[in-house]
Design a protein around this motif. Structure first.
Motif, short mmCIF file in Angstrom:
data_model
loop_
_atom_site.label_atom_id
_atom_site.label_comp_id
_atom_site.label_asym_id
_atom_site.label_seq_id
_atom_site.Cartn_x
_atom_site.Cartn_y
_atom_site.Cartn_z
N ARG A 176 51.42 22.82 27.33
CA ARG A 176 50.87 23.04 25.99
C ARG A 176 49.34 23.10 26.04
NH1 ARG A 176 53.53 19.25 22.66
NH2 ARG A 176 55.10 20.85 22.41
N ARG A 177 48.75 22.18 26.81
CA ARG A 177 47.28 22.15 26.93
C ARG A 177 46.77 23.43 27.59
NH1 ARG A 177 45.04 19.03 31.14
NH2 ARG A 177 47.03 17.97 31.05
N TYR A 178 47.44 23.84 28.66
CA TYR A 178 47.06 25.05 29.38
C TYR A 178 47.20 26.29 28.48
CZ TYR A 178 47.09 28.63 33.05
OH TYR A 178 46.81 29.73 33.82
N GLY A 179 48.31 26.36 27.76
CA GLY A 179 48.54 27.49 26.86
C GLY A 179 47.53 27.55 25.74
N SER A 180 47.18 26.40 25.18
CA SER A 180 46.19 26.36 24.11
C SER A 180 44.83 26.83 24.61
CB SER A 180 46.06 24.95 23.54
OG SER A 180 47.24 24.56 22.93
N LEU A 181 44.45 26.37 25.78
CA LEU A 181 43.16 26.74 26.35
C LEU A 181 43.08 28.24 26.60
CD1 LEU A 181 40.41 25.92 27.65
CD2 LEU A 181 41.67 25.71 29.80
N HIS A 182 44.07 28.79 27.27
CA HIS A 182 44.04 30.21 27.60
C HIS A 182 44.30 31.09 26.38
CE1 HIS A 182 43.21 29.88 31.82
NE2 HIS A 182 44.01 28.82 31.84
N GLY A 183 45.10 30.61 25.46
CA GLY A 183 45.30 31.35 24.21
C GLY A 183 44.01 31.43 23.40
N ALA A 184 43.25 30.35 23.38
CA ALA A 184 41.97 30.35 22.68
C ALA A 184 40.98 31.32 23.33
CB ALA A 184 41.38 28.94 22.65
N LYS A 185 40.99 31.37 24.65
CA LYS A 185 40.10 32.30 25.35
C LYS A 185 40.45 33.75 25.01
CE LYS A 185 39.02 29.44 29.39
NZ LYS A 185 39.19 29.31 30.84
N ILE A 186 41.73 34.06 25.02
CA ILE A 186 42.17 35.42 24.71
C ILE A 186 41.85 35.75 23.25
CG2 ILE A 186 44.21 36.89 24.39
CD1 ILE A 186 45.36 35.57 26.92
N GLY A 187 42.10 34.81 22.36
CA GLY A 187 41.79 35.03 20.94
C GLY A 187 40.30 35.26 20.72
N PHE A 227 47.95 44.11 18.37
CA PHE A 227 48.09 43.07 19.40
C PHE A 227 48.90 41.90 18.84
CE2 PHE A 227 46.47 39.57 22.08
CZ PHE A 227 46.72 40.12 23.32
N PRO A 228 49.91 41.43 19.59
CA PRO A 228 50.82 40.39 19.08
C PRO A 228 50.25 38.97 19.19
CG PRO A 228 51.49 41.03 21.26
CD PRO A 228 50.32 41.91 20.90
N TYR A 241 55.81 37.72 24.18
CA TYR A 241 55.76 39.18 24.26
C TYR A 241 55.58 39.60 25.72
CZ TYR A 241 54.03 43.93 23.41
OH TYR A 241 53.84 45.29 23.41
N ASP A 242 56.48 40.45 26.19
CA ASP A 242 56.51 40.83 27.61
C ASP A 242 55.26 41.54 28.09
OD1 ASP A 242 59.02 39.78 27.64
OD2 ASP A 242 60.07 41.70 27.59
N LYS A 243 54.68 42.37 27.26
CA LYS A 243 53.56 43.21 27.68
C LYS A 243 52.21 42.69 27.16
CE LYS A 243 56.44 47.29 27.94
NZ LYS A 243 56.66 48.65 27.48
N LEU A 244 52.11 41.39 26.94
CA LEU A 244 50.88 40.81 26.40
C LEU A 244 49.69 41.11 27.32
CD1 LEU A 244 50.29 38.38 24.07
CD2 LEU A 244 49.52 37.33 26.17
N GLN A 245 49.82 40.82 28.60
CA GLN A 245 48.72 41.05 29.55
C GLN A 245 48.43 42.54 29.69
OE1 GLN A 245 46.66 38.84 30.92
NE2 GLN A 245 47.73 37.21 29.87
N GLU A 246 49.46 43.35 29.67
CA GLU A 246 49.29 44.80 29.77
C GLU A 246 48.48 45.33 28.59
OE1 GLU A 246 52.62 47.91 30.06
OE2 GLU A 246 53.22 46.30 31.44
N ASP A 247 48.86 44.91 27.38
CA ASP A 247 48.15 45.34 26.18
C ASP A 247 46.71 44.83 26.17
OD1 ASP A 247 50.42 46.64 25.42
OD2 ASP A 247 50.90 45.31 23.72
N LEU A 248 46.52 43.62 26.64
CA LEU A 248 45.17 43.06 26.71
C LEU A 248 44.30 43.88 27.67
CD1 LEU A 248 43.22 40.88 25.77
CD2 LEU A 248 44.09 39.43 27.61
N GLU A 249 44.86 44.29 28.78
CA GLU A 249 44.12 45.12 29.73
C GLU A 249 43.77 46.48 29.11
OE1 GLU A 249 42.69 44.43 32.66
OE2 GLU A 249 43.36 42.38 32.29
N LYS A 250 44.67 47.04 28.33
CA LYS A 250 44.40 48.32 27.65
C LYS A 250 43.26 48.16 26.64
CE LYS A 250 49.04 50.24 28.07
NZ LYS A 250 50.28 50.59 27.34
N ILE A 251 43.26 47.05 25.92
CA ILE A 251 42.19 46.78 24.96
C ILE A 251 40.86 46.62 25.69
CG2 ILE A 251 41.29 45.05 23.35
CD1 ILE A 251 44.20 44.63 22.40
N ARG A 252 40.86 45.91 26.79
CA ARG A 252 39.64 45.74 27.58
C ARG A 252 39.12 47.10 28.08
NH1 ARG A 252 42.11 40.69 30.89
NH2 ARG A 252 41.37 39.03 29.52
N GLY A 253 40.03 47.93 28.55
CA GLY A 253 39.63 49.25 29.02
C GLY A 253 39.04 50.11 27.91
#
Length: 152
Positions: free
Chosen positions: A42-53, A95-96, A102-114
């Motif tokens: 939970r702690r790890y997910g919150s930290l990385h979720g906040a970074k992505i957000g 973005f979900p 969501y299966d393609k979360l990282q994929e979609d994030l990479e597309k947004i970055r690009g």
């Protein structure tokens, strides 16, 4: 015969005690480890979720700001920039945020970055050529706030 049966049961208890204690210790350790794993996850997910957000929020703010800056320019060069900005905003809005499974979360994030890098590259010349004057900046900031309020 009763004494022999009682003696056998006593030895069985002694022999089986080690196995019983081992089993109980395993169960306790498994329960504690599971709980610790959930807490750490939970702690790890919150930290990385906040970074992505935060990252996606930055991209959205960037795109909305540039849309406001370029909305009055109608030449071909700026219309290409506006289309790229519209695509970026559309990708971000799709973005979900609410679905961590969501299966393609990282994929979609990479597309947004690009797409962000592409838009940022197109806008570099606009940033270098014409710095905003302080009066225009204040007008822009109030306009950007109005747009952001209407979006959310």
């Amino acid at each position: 015969m009763a004494a022999v049966a009682a003696g056998t049961d006593m030895f069985d208890e002694i022999v089986m005690a080690e196995e019983r204690f081992h089993s109980e210790g395993y169960q306790e350790g498994y329960a504690e480890g599971s709980h610790a794993g959930v807490v750490e996850g939970r702690r790890y997910g919150s930290l990385h979720g906040a970074k992505i957000g935060s990252e996606v929020g930055y991209y959205l703010g960037f795109a909305l700001t540039w849309q406001c800056l370029l909305q009055k320019c109608t030449d071909e060069k700026n219309s290409k920039k506006m289309r790229a900005l519209d695509l970026l905003v559309g990708m971000i809005q799709k973005f979900p945020y609410e679905d961590p499974t969501y299966d393609k979360l990282q994929e979609d994030l990479e597309k947004i970055r690009g797409k962000f890098k592409q838009v940022d590259t197109k806008l570099v010349t606009a940033r270098v050529l014409k710095p905003l004057q302080s009066r225009r900046l204040l007008t822009f900031l109030s306009m950007a706030c109005d747009v952001l309020k209407s979006q959310f």
